[in-house]
Scaffold this motif. Structure first.
Motif: not given
Length: 151
Positions: A118-143
């Motif tokens: 199975l392909e899997y990711i974790g919670t941190a990867a969801v946050l990374l995807q949020g940043f990469l897809s433009g749903k969060m800024t870099l500052d928000e991602s860090e916070r």
């Protein structure tokens, strides 16, 4: 569409970013046990994040899956052969049967998922995807990452 385990929902709700699941993946499936863990048991302990999860279910982007007979069979086999809890086993079973990405943080659950191909990711990867897809800024991602580390 993806399948999520309870720990992912709880962590994202606690840091105020449960919405990232909808923004990045559109629809999220959970097993009935995960629903019980995050909503019913969350209410029992007055967990403040329960409201976010209930709204997501009400808005129908977070859906409780009905397990098929085959999925229930895999659940039983995994319960007999692993030390995973039933919520994780249901998530793995749903992801395998429906060929969906699994979002899970538990180390053993990830090992079982990997063995099952199975392909899997974790919670941190969801946050990374949020940043990469433009749903969060870099500052928000860090916070948000700092908040996740303290959960």
């Amino acid at each position: 569409m993806v399948v999520a385990d309870a720990s992912v929902l709880i962590a994202l709700a606690k840091i105020g970013r449960l919405d990232l699941l909808r923004q990045v993946f559109r629809m999220v499936l959970i097993g009935p046990t995960v629903r019980t863990e995050v909503v019913d048991k969350g209410k029992e302990i007055s967990a403040p994040e329960v409201g976010h999860i209930q709204r997501a279910v009400g808005d129908r982007w977070l859906r409780v899956a009905r397990l098929t007979a085959a999925e229930n069979g895999l659940v039983q086999r995994l319960m007999d052969t692993t030390t995973l809890d039933i919520g994780e086993v249901e998530a793995i079973s749903i992801a395998r049967s429906r060929r969906l990405l699994l979002i899970v943080d538990d180390k053993e659950a990830r090992s079982v998922a990997e063995v099952m191909g199975l392909e899997y990711i974790g919670t941190a990867a969801v946050l990374l995807q949020g940043f990469l897809s433009g749903k969060m800024t870099l500052d928000e991602s860090e916070r948000v990452l700092r908040s996740l580390a303290s959960v």
